[in-house]
Design a protein around this motif. Structure first.
Motif, short mmCIF file in Angstrom:
data_model
loop_
_atom_site.label_atom_id
_atom_site.label_comp_id
_atom_site.label_asym_id
_atom_site.label_seq_id
_atom_site.Cartn_x
_atom_site.Cartn_y
_atom_site.Cartn_z
N ASN A 1 0.88 -1.20 0.08
CA ASN A 1 -0.11 0.06 0.02
C ASN A 1 1.00 1.24 -0.07
O ASN A 1 2.08 1.35 0.22
CB ASN A 1 -1.05 -0.09 1.12
CG ASN A 1 -0.25 -0.16 2.59
OD1 ASN A 1 0.71 0.36 2.61
ND2 ASN A 1 -0.74 -0.61 3.50
N TYR A 2 0.19 2.45 -0.02
CA TYR A 2 0.81 3.60 -0.32
C TYR A 2 1.66 3.87 1.14
O TYR A 2 2.61 4.51 0.84
CB TYR A 2 -0.04 4.53 -0.31
CG TYR A 2 0.20 6.13 -0.26
CD1 TYR A 2 0.79 6.88 -1.62
CD2 TYR A 2 0.40 6.89 0.97
CE1 TYR A 2 1.61 7.91 -1.45
CE2 TYR A 2 0.60 8.05 1.19
CZ TYR A 2 1.55 8.79 -0.22
OH TYR A 2 1.89 9.77 0.00
N GLU A 3 1.12 3.55 2.40
CA GLU A 3 1.71 4.08 3.36
C GLU A 3 3.11 3.12 3.65
O GLU A 3 3.97 3.89 3.96
CB GLU A 3 0.96 3.70 4.48
CG GLU A 3 -0.34 4.76 4.59
CD GLU A 3 -1.53 4.38 3.87
OE1 GLU A 3 -1.47 3.27 3.12
OE2 GLU A 3 -2.45 5.32 3.61
N GLU B 1 6.43 5.36 3.74
CA GLU B 1 7.46 5.18 4.97
C GLU B 1 8.99 4.56 4.53
O GLU B 1 10.01 5.00 5.05
CB GLU B 1 6.93 3.90 5.89
CG GLU B 1 5.89 4.87 6.69
CD GLU B 1 5.11 3.54 7.52
OE1 GLU B 1 5.65 2.42 7.61
OE2 GLU B 1 3.97 3.83 7.85
N ALA C 1 3.93 7.74 -4.03
CA ALA C 1 4.44 7.95 -2.75
C ALA C 1 6.01 8.64 -2.98
O ALA C 1 6.25 9.63 -1.98
CB ALA C 1 4.95 6.68 -2.06
#
Length: 296
Positions: free
Chosen positions: A71-73, A77, A109
């Motif tokens: 996912n994007y998160e 990170e 991202a």
């Protein structure tokens, strides 16, 4: 000092020791295993060979594994961590865009990280393949980095090789590919008829398709050898063999490559994210050729 940073997600199926030894930044994908009615989320970050073997033994015993796009998160990170460490030029590898939208998520991202860290310059390479096919491209990028090449020229070179990677994938049970939405129900049904083994490959859009059908494992191996005889590896001498717990056939193919072409292939077991889609007992061979894929 390295001219750029190499970054991969776990779908490249590079072993932990190789990643550590070559200072490659790594982000693991997740997969879920349903066993005895209980769903467990796990990370694709195996460090020992036995962990791979145990995973495929779980599937043979009736467990079901499924995956989700990184996912994007998780991307954000991962990229922020690199930026904080001082990384500026970065080449990041993902799964084929024909299989998932991961490369788009990574690009978004990276763009957002750049707003906070203006010197952070990341290029996402869509390999139009996955597992050890992508791993082969990473190895070439690593060699170029070690030779002092810059980010853009390495990206351009590796990008130019994508469509010259030939693939011959043989799954023992096509129901895994069907469940994962990688092939149609009709294509999956073929495998259950009289021991038919479809030969699966990647098209030029990085999607899987059934390129041919043979009866039985022995004929599948002969088919792969015949295609290599038609046009073998180019000057890169990159051949890779991968399996999901089928060491015997993988070693047969590796021995053929050693004897026939004088090349030591990269041989390994497939990681759980891609392995979830092909299931246990599969094997595959790939290499970089002079022609583009599926043109000979």
């Amino acid at each position: 000092m390295n001219k750029f940073t190499l970054s991969v997600d776990s779908t490249c199926d590079l072993y932990h020791d190789f990643i550590q030894a070559n200072d490659i930044k790594f982000v693991p994908l997740t997969f879920n295993v349903e066993k005895n009615g209980v769903m467990e989320e796990r990370l694709d970050e195996f460090t020992e060979y036995q962990q791979y073997v145990d995973f495929y033994n779980e599937l043979r015993a009736g467990a079901f594994s499924k995956t989700a796009m990184l996912n994007y998160e998780a991307h954000f990170e991962h990229f922020v961590r690199m930026a904080k460490e001082g990384a500026e030029d970065v080449l990041h590898f993902t799964i084929s865009s024909g299989l998932a939208r991961t490369h788009e998520v990574a690009e978004q991202a990276a763009a957002d990280v750049k707003k906070e860290y203006p010197k952070f310059n990341l290029l996402v390479l869509d390999p139009l393949t996955t597992t050890v096919g992508c791993g082969a491209l990473v190895r070439i990028a690593l060699q170029w980095r070690n030779d002092g090449k810059g980010l853009q020229e390495t990206y351009d070179h590796v990008n130019s090789l994508r469509l010259r990677i030939q693939h011959f994938i043989v799954a023992d049970d096509l129901q895994y590919l069907k469940k994962g939405g990688r092939i149609s129900g009709a294509a999956a049904a073929i495998g259950g008829v009289l021991g038919i083994k479809p030969i699966i490959s990647f098209d030029k859009q990085g999607k899987l398709f059934v390129r041919d059908k043979v009866r039985g494992v022995k004929k599948a191996v002969s088919y792969i050898k015949d295609r290599m005889e038609a046009e073998g590896p180019d000057e890169h001498n990159y051949v890779f063999v991968v399996h999901t717990g089928n060491e015997a056939v993988a070693e047969e193919l590796a021995t053929y490559v050693r004897v026939r072409f004088g090349i030591e292939p990269f041989m390994q077991i497939m990681g759980p994210v891609i392995g979830s889609h092909v299931g246990p007992g599969a094997f595959a061979l790939g290499y970089i050729s002079r022609s583009e894929r599926n043109e000979f």
